[in-house]
Design an enzyme around this catalytic site. Structure first.
Site, mmCIF file in Angstrom:
data_model
loop_
_atom_site.group_PDB
_atom_site.id
_atom_site.type_symbol
_atom_site.label_atom_id
_atom_site.label_comp_id
_atom_site.label_asym_id
_atom_site.label_seq_id
_atom_site.Cartn_x
_atom_site.Cartn_y
_atom_site.Cartn_z
ATOM 1 N N GLY A 89 38.527 46.243 44.200
ATOM 2 C CA GLY A 89 40.131 45.403 43.647
ATOM 3 C C GLY A 89 41.413 45.985 44.837
ATOM 4 O O GLY A 89 42.538 46.123 44.805
ATOM 5 N N HIS A 117 38.355 33.537 51.201
ATOM 6 C CA HIS A 117 36.948 34.021 51.654
ATOM 7 C C HIS A 117 37.353 34.022 53.335
ATOM 8 O O HIS A 117 38.267 33.991 54.019
ATOM 9 C CB HIS A 117 36.716 32.179 51.784
ATOM 10 N N ASN A 141 42.152 43.449 47.151
ATOM 11 C CA ASN A 141 43.546 42.344 47.280
ATOM 12 C C ASN A 141 43.793 42.223 45.847
ATOM 13 O O ASN A 141 44.524 41.733 46.342
ATOM 14 C CB ASN A 141 42.402 40.488 47.263
ATOM 15 N N ASN A 163 40.306 30.748 45.740
ATOM 16 C CA ASN A 163 39.647 31.786 46.068
ATOM 17 C C ASN A 163 39.768 32.190 47.119
ATOM 18 O O ASN A 163 40.286 31.333 47.788
ATOM 19 C CB ASN A 163 38.195 31.565 45.725
ATOM 20 N N MET A 181 32.025 38.422 42.591
ATOM 21 C CA MET A 181 31.028 37.842 43.451
ATOM 22 C C MET A 181 29.475 37.054 42.039
ATOM 23 O O MET A 181 28.714 37.178 41.976
ATOM 24 C CB MET A 181 30.193 38.845 44.010
ATOM 25 N N LEU A 200 29.472 32.924 41.164
ATOM 26 C CA LEU A 200 29.822 31.893 40.363
ATOM 27 C C LEU A 200 29.492 31.290 39.032
ATOM 28 O O LEU A 200 29.498 31.525 38.782
ATOM 29 C CB LEU A 200 28.502 30.792 41.364
#
Length: 208
Positions: free
Chosen positions: A13, A109, A15, A107, A90, A92
């Site tokens: 966590g 990346h 971010n 998101n 993590m 989809l």
């Protein structure tokens, strides 16, 4: 009225912490809730420490991914969320989830998309021998890291090609770029081109 965001995270966590430190409670932006697929995720602890509601949605307690995602979607829907932020989540998301929150999911990346989508983008970049990689914040669609790009920032790969050094720099940039993108979206400065749905306009000048 507050601009309410939900954060989905699977791990430490960091971010999420950057969002809490830079945005939560400022300029009308509120982290309303944090959800995870991992009950032991440090991200949940960070949220609780900040007094933010949390939810856990383990894959094992649902018959399939679609039903699990539907449960998350209903939970978020009950909380009047304006934007969903994937911050190290993590998993989809199902097509039904994405469709329900179309253009309201972002998101971050660790690569300059469309290069190196999917898992372990840093290793992909190093293995490919690139001199420059970076960080992308994008809207989420039904593909894997294939949605329209909101912001990008390039990062030079160290001459030594040291993974730890590159990873540290990528995380530093993530912690700046993701909150910036959220702030721009909350301010209404991000819009999709009506003629080209892959093109995102940011209606402010950015300092690079």
């Amino acid at each position: 009225m507050a601009f309410r965001i939900a954060v989905l995270a699977s791990g430490a966590g960091t971010n999420l912490q950057a969002i809490l430190d830079r945005l939560h409670g400022q300029d009308g932006i509120e982290v309303a809730c944090v959800a995870s697929n991992q009950p032991g995720a440090r991200a949940l602890e960070r949220a609780r420490e900040a007094g933010i509601e949390t939810g856990v949605f383990e894959r094992s307690v649902h018959p399939d991914r679609g039903s699990r995602d539907a449960a998350i979607a209903d939970w978020l829907g009950d909380r009047d969320i304006d934007l969903i932020v994937l911050a190290g989540y993590m998993e989809l998301l199902s097509g039904e989830f994405v469709a329900r929150f179309r253009n309201r999911i972002v998101n971050v990346h660790p690569a300059l998309l469309p290069s190196f989508p999917g898992l372990d983008a840093i290793s992909q970049a190093l293995a490919h021998g690139v001199r420059v990689t970076g960080v992308t914040v994008h809207l989420v669609d039904e593909g894997v890291d294939s949605g329209p790009i909101v912001l990008q920032q390039a990062i030079e790969v160290p001459y030594t090609r040291d993974r730890a050094q590159l990873e540290e720099e990528i995380h530093r940039v993530e912690h700046e770029l993701l909150p910036e993108a959220i702030s721009l979206i909350a301010a209404g400065a991000v819009r999709i081109d009506p003629e080209n749905p892959r093109l995102v306009h940011v209606d402010v000048e950015r300092s690079e």
